[in-house]
Design an enzyme around this catalytic site. Structure first.
Site, PDB file in Angstrom:
ATOM      1  N   GLU A 219      52.579 123.672  93.822  1.00 51.16           N
ATOM      2  CA  GLU A 219      53.782 122.839  93.911  1.00 51.16           C
ATOM      3  C   GLU A 219      53.793 122.145  95.262  1.00 51.16           C
ATOM      4  O   GLU A 219      53.769 122.795  96.308  1.00 51.16           O
ATOM      5  CB  GLU A 219      55.055 123.649  93.715  1.00 51.16           C
TER       6      GLU A 219
ATOM      7  N   ASP B 140      64.002 110.589  90.228  1.00 54.58           N
ATOM      8  CA  ASP B 140      65.130 109.804  89.722  1.00 54.58           C
ATOM      9  C   ASP B 140      65.104 108.382  90.284  1.00 54.58           C
ATOM     10  O   ASP B 140      66.076 107.648  90.153  1.00 54.58           O
ATOM     11  CB  ASP B 140      66.453 110.481  90.083  1.00 54.58           C
TER      12      ASP B 140
ATOM     13  N   ASP C 269      60.107 112.876  98.368  1.00 53.71           N
ATOM     14  CA  ASP C 269      60.761 111.900  99.240  1.00 53.71           C
ATOM     15  C   ASP C 269      60.476 110.504  98.697  1.00 53.71           C
ATOM     16  O   ASP C 269      59.320 110.112  98.555  1.00 53.71           O
ATOM     17  CB  ASP C 269      60.219 112.044 100.665  1.00 53.71           C
TER      18      ASP C 269
ATOM     19  N   THR D 196      67.454 121.625  89.081  1.00 50.36           N
ATOM     20  CA  THR D 196      67.456 121.867  90.521  1.00 50.36           C
ATOM     21  C   THR D 196      68.616 121.126  91.182  1.00 50.36           C
ATOM     22  O   THR D 196      69.256 120.265  90.587  1.00 50.36           O
ATOM     23  CB  THR D 196      66.139 121.395  91.153  1.00 50.36           C
TER      24      THR D 196
END
Length: 233
Positions: free
Chosen positions: A68, A178, A142, A211
């Site tokens: 991850e 997103d 980010d 999350t």
């Protein structure tokens, strides 16, 4: 330079390493737990010759290993570790507040199949052997929204080519974001690095835990997007 300094002078790093002041409990997690969970031989200081570090030396056996990149607060990593105890999961995160949050979640959940690199994922990928990772995750990275900063995003050749090298043929690479422009760049750049697109859209994976980053996106009216790639054989 300390033993845990993840910022080798040979490589630029963009972004924060520290945020708000850590709570005493979080400082305790870092001092008491990180040492036993941190893989050895990853930093340039520890391994200047960049000798390969096999995942089997990290977990002590030949179990499948997942990676991850940028685990944030650690919700996803701990969820997956608890759900798949037969898997070893390595998480990379240079933001020390996120590392402290993850360590607290690891302690609370009691998961033991995790390893935590508190630094740049590129340093880990430098020393992992070819075709050693079975699955990789990039969750809400980010976004670097300014156009002049887009080359700092993870979905660029500087990161994707090393990732492709360490992933096994057929291994799955998941991306959650997103930010529409991040989706655009992901769909453009990842296939060029040696991955085939499998699926993309607003439907999350069956084993996906919601999350705090996803909840923030939903509160602010943004639509999460989930993209699945497979490492080309």
């Amino acid at each position: 330079m300390s033993e845990f300094d993840p910022n080798p002078p040979r490589r630029n790093f963009y972004g924060r390493r520290h945020g708000k002041t850590l709570r005493q409990s979080q400082k305790g997690y870092l001092s008491e737990d990180l040492g036993s969970l941190r893989p050895r031989g990853i930093t340039v200081q520890e391994n200047p010759e960049r000798k390969p570090v096999a995942p089997s030396t990290i977990f002590g056996d030949d179990r499948p290993v997942w990676l991850e990149v940028g685990f944030g607060g650690g919700e996803h990593m701990v969820h997956m570790a608890a759900r798949y105890p037969e898997i070893g999961i390595i998480g990379c995160e240079p933001f020390i507040n996120g590392v402290a949050m993850l360590l607290g979640k690891i302690r609370a959940a009691g998961v033991e199949n995790v390893s935590v690199h508190p630094g740049d994922a590129r340093d880990l990928m430098d020393v992992l052997p070819d075709a050693s990772i079975d699955k990789a995750f990039l969750n809400y990275p980010d976004p670097w929204p300014k156009a002049r900063h887009h080359r700092r995003r993870f979905v660029t050749p500087e990161h994707l080519i090393p990732l492709a090298r360490v992933m096994k043929p057929g291994a799955e690479f998941r991306v959650a974001t997103d930010i529409p422009d991040y989706v655009r760049q992901t769909l453009e750049e990842v296939p060029q690095a040696g991955f085939d697109l499998v699926a993309e859209g607003p439907q999350a994976w069956e084993d996906w835990p919601s999350t705090r980053y996803e909840q923030k996106a939903l509160r602010e009216g943004r639509v999460p997007h989930y993209v699945t790639f497979r490492r080309r054989s």
